[in-house]
Design an enzyme around this catalytic site. Structure first.
Site, PDB file in Angstrom:
ATOM      1  N   ILE A   1       1.418  86.656 -36.649  1.00  0.00           N
ATOM      2  CA  ILE A   1       0.416  85.830 -37.329  1.00  0.00           C
ATOM      3  C   ILE A   1       0.813  85.753 -38.794  1.00  0.00           C
ATOM      4  O   ILE A   1       1.013  86.783 -39.445  1.00  0.00           O
ATOM      5  CB  ILE A   1      -0.999  86.418 -37.150  1.00  0.00           C
ATOM      6  CG1 ILE A   1      -1.348  86.476 -35.654  1.00  0.00           C
ATOM      7  CG2 ILE A   1      -2.028  85.561 -37.905  1.00  0.00           C
ATOM      8  CD1 ILE A   1      -2.677  87.140 -35.338  1.00  0.00           C
TER       9      ILE A   1
ATOM     10  N   HIS B   1       7.459  87.814 -44.588  1.00  0.00           N
ATOM     11  CA  HIS B   1       7.747  88.721 -43.482  1.00  0.00           C
ATOM     12  C   HIS B   1       7.749  87.994 -42.131  1.00  0.00           C
ATOM     13  O   HIS B   1       8.625  88.183 -41.292  1.00  0.00           O
ATOM     14  CB  HIS B   1       6.665  89.813 -43.446  1.00  0.00           C
ATOM     15  CG  HIS B   1       7.207  91.182 -43.282  1.00  0.00           C
ATOM     16  ND1 HIS B   1       7.357  92.057 -44.318  1.00  0.00           N
ATOM     17  CD2 HIS B   1       7.645  91.838 -42.191  1.00  0.00           C
ATOM     18  CE1 HIS B   1       7.858  93.187 -43.891  1.00  0.00           C
ATOM     19  NE2 HIS B   1       8.047  93.076 -42.598  1.00  0.00           N
TER      20      HIS B   1
HETATM   21  C1  DLZ Z   1       5.603  94.407 -40.304  1.00  0.00           C
HETATM   22  C2  DLZ Z   1       5.052  93.388 -39.373  1.00  0.00           C
HETATM   23  C3  DLZ Z   1       4.279  92.323 -39.857  1.00  0.00           C
HETATM   24  C4  DLZ Z   1       3.988  92.146 -41.301  1.00  0.00           C
HETATM   25  N1  DLZ Z   1       3.749  91.432 -39.041  1.00  0.00           N
HETATM   26  C5  DLZ Z   1       3.986  91.539 -37.716  1.00  0.00           C
HETATM   27  C6  DLZ Z   1       3.435  90.594 -36.810  1.00  0.00           C
HETATM   28  O1  DLZ Z   1       2.692  89.665 -37.171  1.00  0.00           O
HETATM   29  N2  DLZ Z   1       3.739  90.748 -35.488  1.00  0.00           N
HETATM   30  C7  DLZ Z   1       4.537  91.755 -35.015  1.00  0.00           C
HETATM   31  O2  DLZ Z   1       4.766  91.814 -33.793  1.00  0.00           O
HETATM   32  N3  DLZ Z   1       5.045  92.655 -35.860  1.00  0.00           N
HETATM   33  C8  DLZ Z   1       4.785  92.595 -37.180  1.00  0.00           C
HETATM   34  N4  DLZ Z   1       5.293  93.518 -38.024  1.00  0.00           N
HETATM   35  C9  DLZ Z   1       6.016  94.680 -37.456  1.00  0.00           C
HETATM   36  C10 DLZ Z   1       7.502  94.427 -37.191  1.00  0.00           C
HETATM   37  O3  DLZ Z   1       7.698  93.622 -36.048  1.00  0.00           O
HETATM   38  C11 DLZ Z   1       8.230  95.767 -36.937  1.00  0.00           C
HETATM   39  O4  DLZ Z   1       7.609  96.460 -35.902  1.00  0.00           O
HETATM   40  C12 DLZ Z   1       8.236  96.647 -38.180  1.00  0.00           C
HETATM   41  O5  DLZ Z   1       8.785  95.962 -39.275  1.00  0.00           O
HETATM   42  C13 DLZ Z   1       9.058  97.950 -37.952  1.00  0.00           C
HETATM   43  O6  DLZ Z   1      10.430  97.648 -37.681  1.00  0.00           O
END
Ligand code: DLZ
Length: 169
Positions: free
Chosen positions: A86, A92
């Site tokens: 989202i 990011h």
């Molecule tokens: C860090 C992060 C952010 C900001 N947003 C999401 C997201 O919207 N959906 C998701 O599946 N994962 C997010 N993550 C986590 C990253 O995918 C990952 O797990 C971390 O950066 C650790 O490597």
């Protein structure tokens, strides 16, 4: 004819397929629903309970790593990848979405195991929730259907390789 609220028919037969589901825990309020949609679709297509294995990973960034590892075991005919991004205030989102899409594409190409992309990239929570509903409006369900179709196609192609050249189905 199907009514509006009914899920789409799941193509093909999953009764002889072994499927790995990789599901991210980040935004679990959405990804749990994607997982449930995928499992329901696989069951409806005849997949055995023991042939569906679910692997949980922290976030979408880790999905390709686990998908590749699952494929490399040689125990699965297809991998269903489920996650939910989202959009926030920082870039990011774009980095993770790109890493997930490219990573899954590369893993499928390099392992020879088909992988379905059920990773939502939504601008708002509402958009994400709308794509993880019950029945037809569930992208986990769609990803499972794609995985069944691709695994079946790969089997057909593998079988045709062993036929004499020039043979046409
Ligand atoms: C860090 C992060 C952010 C900001 N947003 C999401 C997201 O919207 N959906 C998701 O599946 N994962 C997010 N993550 C986590 C990253 O995918 C990952 O797990 C971390 O950066 C650790 O490597």
């Amino acid at each position: 004819m199907r009514g509006q609220d009914q899920p789409p028919a799941v193509p093909g037969d999953a009764s002889r397929l072994r499927i790995a589901i990789i599901v991210a825990r980040f935004n679990a309020f959405v990804t749990d629903r994607l997982r449930d949609g995928a499992v329901t679709a696989l069951r409806e297509a005849g997949a055995a309970e023991s042939a569906i294995q679910i692997f949980s990973v922290p976030g979408a960034f880790e999905i390709p790593q686990a998908a590749r590892a699952a494929a490399e075991t040689g125990r699965f005919d297809a991998v269903v990848c489920l996650g939910c991004l989202i959009r926030g205030e920082t870039p990011h989102f774009d980095y993770i979405a790109s890493a997930a899409a490219h990573g899954i594409t590369a893993a499928a190409g390099e392992t020879g195991v088909p992988m379905a992309f059920g990773v939502l990239t939504a601008n708002t929570t509402e958009q994400a929730v709308a794509r993880a509903g019950e029945g037809a409006d569930n992208k986990g369900r769609e990803a499972a259907a794609a995985a069944i179709e691709m695994a079946t196609l790969y089997r057909t192609l593998a079988a045709s390789e062993s036929r004499p050249s020039g043979f046409r189905v």
